[in-house]
Design a protein around this motif. Structure first.
Motif, short mmCIF file in Angstrom:
data_model
loop_
_atom_site.label_atom_id
_atom_site.label_comp_id
_atom_site.label_asym_id
_atom_site.label_seq_id
_atom_site.Cartn_x
_atom_site.Cartn_y
_atom_site.Cartn_z
N GLY A 26 13.88 -32.64 58.52
CA GLY A 26 15.34 -32.73 58.49
C GLY A 26 15.87 -34.15 58.42
N PHE A 27 15.01 -35.14 58.58
CA PHE A 27 15.43 -36.54 58.45
C PHE A 27 14.20 -37.40 58.16
N THR A 28 14.46 -38.59 57.67
CA THR A 28 13.36 -39.50 57.36
C THR A 28 13.12 -40.46 58.51
N LEU A 29 11.84 -40.76 58.74
CA LEU A 29 11.49 -41.69 59.82
C LEU A 29 11.57 -43.15 59.39
N ASP A 30 11.94 -43.39 58.15
CA ASP A 30 11.90 -44.76 57.61
C ASP A 30 12.61 -45.78 58.49
N TYR A 31 13.72 -45.40 59.10
CA TYR A 31 14.53 -46.35 59.88
C TYR A 31 14.43 -46.10 61.38
N TYR A 32 13.38 -45.41 61.76
CA TYR A 32 13.21 -45.10 63.18
C TYR A 32 11.91 -45.71 63.72
N ALA A 33 12.04 -46.38 64.86
CA ALA A 33 10.85 -46.74 65.62
C ALA A 33 10.40 -45.49 66.37
N GLY A 47 5.63 -44.32 79.22
CA GLY A 47 5.46 -44.75 77.84
C GLY A 47 4.01 -45.09 77.56
N VAL A 48 3.53 -44.64 76.42
CA VAL A 48 2.14 -44.87 76.03
C VAL A 48 2.05 -45.94 74.94
N SER A 49 2.86 -45.78 73.92
CA SER A 49 2.77 -46.69 72.77
C SER A 49 4.03 -46.58 71.94
N CYS A 50 4.30 -47.62 71.16
CA CYS A 50 5.42 -47.53 70.23
C CYS A 50 5.11 -48.36 68.99
N ILE A 51 5.78 -48.02 67.90
CA ILE A 51 5.59 -48.72 66.63
C ILE A 51 6.95 -48.95 66.00
N SER A 52 7.12 -50.16 65.48
CA SER A 52 8.40 -50.53 64.89
C SER A 52 8.61 -49.87 63.53
N VAL A 53 9.80 -50.03 62.98
CA VAL A 53 10.13 -49.47 61.68
C VAL A 53 9.17 -49.95 60.60
N SER A 54 8.87 -51.24 60.62
CA SER A 54 8.00 -51.81 59.60
C SER A 54 6.54 -51.43 59.81
N TYR A 100 16.64 -45.03 66.46
CA TYR A 100 17.13 -45.66 65.22
C TYR A 100 17.07 -47.18 65.37
N ARG A 101 16.34 -47.81 64.44
CA ARG A 101 16.15 -49.26 64.51
C ARG A 101 16.10 -49.86 63.12
#
Length: 124
Positions: A26-33, A47-54, A100-101
């Motif tokens: 329903g949405f694209t992850l392109d602009y989401y961390a 929290g375990v891990s996170c990844i930025s938009v890029s 959203y990032r």
């Protein structure tokens, strides 16, 4: 319908590996961390891990550093968490969440979307 769906959980022996997936619909992850959280029975969510938009910036909890790897494939609209050398203390429900990032390299903050979780059990 905008949602995140986790998959890949299951029962694994100590020392084993699993790869969790977090797919968006329903949405694209392109602009989401994307963040991975977990909650063990009787414990608070962490929290375990996170990844930025890029994808160039990643962070890990001390407890999983060197064992877990987060990655993203925007073409598949999916984020992965590769978990190696699993320990019994990794047993938990694992959730992915998106924030959203588009104009930021940060990957934390107040999450906009949450998945329903996938159970990981590490036991012999």
């Amino acid at each position: 319908q905008l949602q995140l769906v986790e998959s890949g959980g299951g029962l694994v022996q100590p020392g084993g590996s699993l790869r969790l997936s977090c797919a968006a619909s329903g949405f694209t992850l392109d602009y989401y961390a994307i963040n991975w959280f977990r909650q063990a029975p009787g414990k608070e969510r962490e929290g375990v891990s996170c990844i930025s938009v890029s994808g160039y910036s990643t962070n890990y909890a001390d407890s999983v550093k060197g064992r877990f790897t987060i990655s993203r494939d925007n073409a598949k609209n999916t984020v992965y968490l590769q978990m190696n050398s699993l320990k019994p203390e990794d047993t938990a429900v694992y959730y992915c969440a998106a924030v959203y990032r588009r104009y930021s390299s940060r990957c934390t903050g107040t999450m906009d979307y949450w998945g329903k979780g996938t159970l990981v059990t590490v036991s012999s």
